[in-house]
Design a protein around this motif. Structure first.
Motif, PDB file in Angstrom:
ATOM      1  N   ALA A 155       3.353  -7.607  44.850  1.00  0.00           N
ATOM      2  CA  ALA A 155       3.932  -8.784  45.499  1.00  0.00           C
ATOM      3  C   ALA A 155       4.240  -8.478  46.960  1.00  0.00           C
ATOM      4  N   ARG A 156       4.218  -9.525  47.755  1.00  0.00           N
ATOM      5  CA  ARG A 156       4.526  -9.387  49.184  1.00  0.00           C
ATOM      6  C   ARG A 156       5.512 -10.478  49.586  1.00  0.00           C
ATOM      7  N   ASN A 157       6.184 -10.235  50.687  1.00  0.00           N
ATOM      8  CA  ASN A 157       7.040 -11.255  51.304  1.00  0.00           C
ATOM      9  C   ASN A 157       8.088 -11.817  50.355  1.00  0.00           C
ATOM     10  N   GLY A 158       8.609 -10.967  49.470  1.00  0.00           N
ATOM     11  CA  GLY A 158       9.689 -11.384  48.590  1.00  0.00           C
ATOM     12  C   GLY A 158       9.286 -12.291  47.453  1.00  0.00           C
ATOM     13  N   ARG A 159       7.981 -12.387  47.187  1.00  0.00           N
ATOM     14  CA  ARG A 159       7.513 -13.253  46.112  1.00  0.00           C
ATOM     15  C   ARG A 159       7.692 -12.571  44.754  1.00  0.00           C
ATOM     16  N   PRO A 160       7.737 -13.343  43.666  1.00  0.00           N
ATOM     17  CA  PRO A 160       7.846 -12.748  42.332  1.00  0.00           C
ATOM     18  C   PRO A 160       6.523 -12.136  41.888  1.00  0.00           C
ATOM     19  N   THR A 161       6.581 -11.434  40.777  1.00  0.00           N
ATOM     20  CA  THR A 161       5.380 -10.905  40.121  1.00  0.00           C
ATOM     21  C   THR A 161       5.238 -11.580  38.768  1.00  0.00           C
ATOM     22  N   VAL A 162       4.010 -12.000  38.445  1.00  0.00           N
ATOM     23  CA  VAL A 162       3.734 -12.634  37.166  1.00  0.00           C
ATOM     24  C   VAL A 162       2.777 -11.757  36.375  1.00  0.00           C
ATOM     25  N   LEU A 163       3.059 -11.579  35.097  1.00  0.00           N
ATOM     26  CA  LEU A 163       2.175 -10.873  34.181  1.00  0.00           C
ATOM     27  C   LEU A 163       1.438 -11.909  33.342  1.00  0.00           C
ATOM     28  N   LEU A 164       0.114 -11.874  33.386  1.00  0.00           N
ATOM     29  CA  LEU A 164      -0.723 -12.799  32.633  1.00  0.00           C
ATOM     30  C   LEU A 164      -1.357 -12.041  31.463  1.00  0.00           C
ATOM     31  N   TYR A 165      -1.079 -12.505  30.250  1.00  0.00           N
ATOM     32  CA  TYR A 165      -1.573 -11.818  29.037  1.00  0.00           C
ATOM     33  C   TYR A 165      -2.545 -12.716  28.273  1.00  0.00           C
ATOM     34  N   ALA A 166      -3.583 -12.093  27.734  1.00  0.00           N
ATOM     35  CA  ALA A 166      -4.458 -12.707  26.725  1.00  0.00           C
ATOM     36  C   ALA A 166      -5.144 -11.545  25.999  1.00  0.00           C
ATOM     37  N   HIS A 167      -6.028 -11.836  25.064  1.00  0.00           N
ATOM     38  CA  HIS A 167      -6.751 -10.740  24.404  1.00  0.00           C
ATOM     39  C   HIS A 167      -8.231 -11.094  24.279  1.00  0.00           C
ATOM     40  N   HIS A 168      -9.067 -10.047  24.389  1.00  0.00           N
ATOM     41  CA  HIS A 168     -10.510 -10.270  24.347  1.00  0.00           C
ATOM     42  C   HIS A 168     -11.127  -9.931  23.000  1.00  0.00           C
ATOM     43  N   ASP A 169     -10.354  -9.363  22.066  1.00  0.00           N
ATOM     44  CA  ASP A 169     -10.886  -9.129  20.726  1.00  0.00           C
ATOM     45  C   ASP A 169     -10.777 -10.398  19.899  1.00  0.00           C
ATOM     46  N   VAL A 170     -11.590 -10.495  18.850  1.00  0.00           N
ATOM     47  CA  VAL A 170     -11.640 -11.713  18.034  1.00  0.00           C
ATOM     48  C   VAL A 170     -11.577 -11.354  16.557  1.00  0.00           C
ATOM     49  N   GLN A 171     -11.332 -12.366  15.760  1.00  0.00           N
ATOM     50  CA  GLN A 171     -11.341 -12.211  14.305  1.00  0.00           C
ATOM     51  C   GLN A 171     -12.772 -12.018  13.796  1.00  0.00           C
ATOM     52  N   PRO A 172     -12.941 -11.332  12.654  1.00  0.00           N
ATOM     53  CA  PRO A 172     -14.262 -11.343  12.000  1.00  0.00           C
ATOM     54  C   PRO A 172     -14.685 -12.773  11.690  1.00  0.00           C
ATOM     55  N   THR A 173     -15.955 -12.978  11.485  1.00  0.00           N
ATOM     56  CA  THR A 173     -16.468 -14.343  11.310  1.00  0.00           C
ATOM     57  C   THR A 173     -16.283 -14.878   9.904  1.00  0.00           C
ATOM     58  N   GLY A 174     -16.070 -13.993   8.918  1.00  0.00           N
ATOM     59  CA  GLY A 174     -16.026 -14.476   7.542  1.00  0.00           C
ATOM     60  C   GLY A 174     -17.439 -14.758   7.046  1.00  0.00           C
ATOM     61  N   ASP A 175     -17.554 -15.741   6.195  1.00  0.00           N
ATOM     62  CA  ASP A 175     -18.849 -16.114   5.618  1.00  0.00           C
ATOM     63  C   ASP A 175     -19.664 -16.884   6.657  1.00  0.00           C
ATOM     64  N   ASP A 176     -20.714 -16.273   7.176  1.00  0.00           N
ATOM     65  CA  ASP A 176     -21.518 -16.926   8.214  1.00  0.00           C
ATOM     66  C   ASP A 176     -22.164 -18.209   7.722  1.00  0.00           C
ATOM     67  N   ASP A 177     -22.364 -18.350   6.411  1.00  0.00           N
ATOM     68  CA  ASP A 177     -22.974 -19.573   5.872  1.00  0.00           C
ATOM     69  C   ASP A 177     -22.073 -20.788   6.060  1.00  0.00           C
ATOM     70  N   LEU A 178     -20.772 -20.556   6.303  1.00  0.00           N
ATOM     71  CA  LEU A 178     -19.848 -21.673   6.497  1.00  0.00           C
ATOM     72  C   LEU A 178     -19.834 -22.170   7.940  1.00  0.00           C
ATOM     73  N   TRP A 179     -20.502 -21.451   8.827  1.00  0.00           N
ATOM     74  CA  TRP A 179     -20.595 -21.881  10.216  1.00  0.00           C
ATOM     75  C   TRP A 179     -21.757 -22.859  10.381  1.00  0.00           C
ATOM     76  N   GLU A 180     -21.495 -23.942  11.086  1.00  0.00           N
ATOM     77  CA  GLU A 180     -22.560 -24.915  11.333  1.00  0.00           C
ATOM     78  C   GLU A 180     -23.527 -24.421  12.400  1.00  0.00           C
ATOM     79  N   THR A 181     -23.056 -23.566  13.295  1.00  0.00           N
ATOM     80  CA  THR A 181     -23.899 -22.912  14.292  1.00  0.00           C
ATOM     81  C   THR A 181     -23.517 -21.446  14.329  1.00  0.00           C
TER      82      THR A 181
END
Length: 464
Positions: free
Chosen positions: A89-115
């Motif tokens: 941060a500069r000039n007395g500004r705050p700092t923000v932490l941005l969180y997300a995740h790039h891992d995903v759940q397993p797909t399960g039964d692929d036959d249940l997916w329409e695509t």
């Protein structure tokens, strides 16, 4: 509050211009099958982390971008690759932490997916694919909002930013606490935005102010030293399947409400939400009744629940006339806000041991607990977030509880007690996260990006 200023007006234009690129980048991320479970190709997680790191670098915001791992406490193993990008941060500004995740759940039964689950597909205003919403859309909301902020602020950008994109949230965040400790200085912030929740609906934004905790474990029920012929001994010998069914049935009463002494409920009002809406959003067919008591949202937000999420038993295809000696099940409990998850787990274990039929032998393994979460809504960042969401969506934001769990938030609170935590999201009730045909409502994505960009512009104008 978010007000109309020249820079604020420029945010709208910059976000709109950047959406096509953001969606193309999201599609590229969805194509990477980044599943953290050891049974899956772990190089996909490395490719996913590298792709996110490249996106972070491309924003032009950060002084440093790293792909890094932390050790899993109590082991010699390291967790999955995470992306950590920082700027001071500069000039007395705050700092923000941005969180997300790039891992995903397993797909399960692929036959249940329409695509195909890892082939992003657009139809009827939604992007389908595993991780299209949970949580690669959260990753891209952060990236797209930062791109817009950098474009309008240029070299005048003074906001401090830490971007933390985890690689094992769906697999239990095993190294999360250690990662926070290892990188405490880089992650320390005034405001934390967790983009991993949902909205009231596709048009109405929400700020998540409560989350249930979780207590997940594997229960093994054993009644025999070895398998025996069901005709020769059935009727005199309790098989493990019989004992397991009888034991699990004691967890709920006749209304389907949890019947375990020691599991607490939170007393809090909930907005109107009728059974017809529940049927539509959950896929509850006519003739199948809801379970539990009290208002529907109180059952989801403020009361405990118990679900059997897995079982190791003989398959239908391989069925034989055999008494099973041992059965294992995975039990997933959601813990009401206000109760420690370990306390809830202890109550469930005590209940199961007390109700074990026929002297069945019980073993408890793989225990994983995460505490519930209640937001302090009195801070200035909450007010700023509500204002940004209301402008970004064109509808006033609402405060919601979530029946699901984000256990690592308790770790964030413990590590950074002075930070204000904002839990936002891009999912809607028809997203089907964790299920086949997961999808992202594209209009919601655009609004979420605009809302976060407006929030960041507000923070970049604030002196602390």
């Amino acid at each position: 509050m978010t007000s109309e200023t020249p820079r604020n007006s420029a945010v709208h234009d910059s976000v709109a211009a950047g959406i096509p690129t953001a969606l193309a980048d999201l599609g590229a991320l969805v194509r990477i099958p980044s599943i953290a479970w050891p049974a899956f190709d772990q190089t996909a997680l490395e490719r996913s982390a590298d792709a996110v790191a490249a996106l972070a670098t491309s924003t032009g915001v950060f002084d440093r971008v790293d792909v890094t791992r932390s050790r899993i406490p109590g082991t010699d193993e390291f967790g999955q690759p995470a992306v950590l990008a920082t700027r001071a941060a500069r000039n007395g500004r705050p700092t923000v932490l941005l969180y997300a995740h790039h891992d995903v759940q397993p797909t399960g039964d692929d036959d249940l997916w329409e695509t195909p689950p890892f082939e992003p597909t657009v139809r009827e205003g939604r992007l389908y694919g595993r991780g299209a919403a949970d949580d690669k859309a959260g990753v891209m909301v952060h990236i797209a909002a930062l791109r817009a902020l950098k474009e309008i602020a240029g070299d005048d950008l003074s906001l401090g930013v830490a971007l933390f994109i985890e690689g094992e949230e769906e697999y239990g965040s095993r190294s999360f606490g250690q990662f926070l400790s290892d990188n405490a200085d880089a992650l320390r912030s005034d405001v934390i935005v967790v983009a991993d929740s949902g909205n009231w609906d596709a048009e109405t934004p929400a700020l998540t102010v409560s989350l249930r905790g979780n207590a997940r474990f594997t229960l093994t029920v054993r009644t025999l030293d070895h398998a025996s012929h069901s005709g020769m001994f059935g009727g005199a010998v309790p098989d493990a399947f019989m004992a397991t069914v009888k034991l699990l049935a004691t967890l709920w009463d006749d209304d389907g409400a949890v019947a375990v002494d020691g599991l607490l409920e939170r007393d809090a009002e909930t907005p109107p939400y009728d059974e017809a809406t529940l049927r539509d959003e959950a896929g509850l067919p006519d003739g199948v009744s809801p379970v539990g008591r009290g208002s529907i949202l109180s059952r989801i937000w403020n009361k405990p629940s118990i679900t059997i999420t897995g079982i190791d038993a003989t398959s239908v295809e391989a069925a034989s006339n055999t008494l099973a000696p041992e059965i294992s099940v995975v039990i997933s409990a959601r813990v009401a806000p206000g109760q420690r998850a370990e306390e809830a787990y202890a109550a469930i274990e005590t209940h199961l041991r007390a109700h074990a039929p026929f002297g069945a032998q019980l073993t408890f393994t793989d225990v994983d607990c995460g505490d519930p979460f209640l937001v302090d809504t009195s801070g200035w960042a909450v007010e700023a977030a509500r204002a940004a969401l209301s402008v970004g969506y064109g509808v006033d934001a609402v405060d919601v509880g979530i029946g699901g769990s984000i256990p690592f938030i308790a770790d964030l609170i413990e590590q950074f007690p002075g930070a204000q935590i904002l839990v936002t999201g891009i999912e809607d009730p028809h997203t089907r996260a964790h299920s086949p045909n997961e999808s992202l409502h594209l209009a919601t994505f655009r609004r979420a990006v605009l809302s976060e960009a407006l929030l960041l512009e507000n923070l970049d104008s604030r002196t602390i």
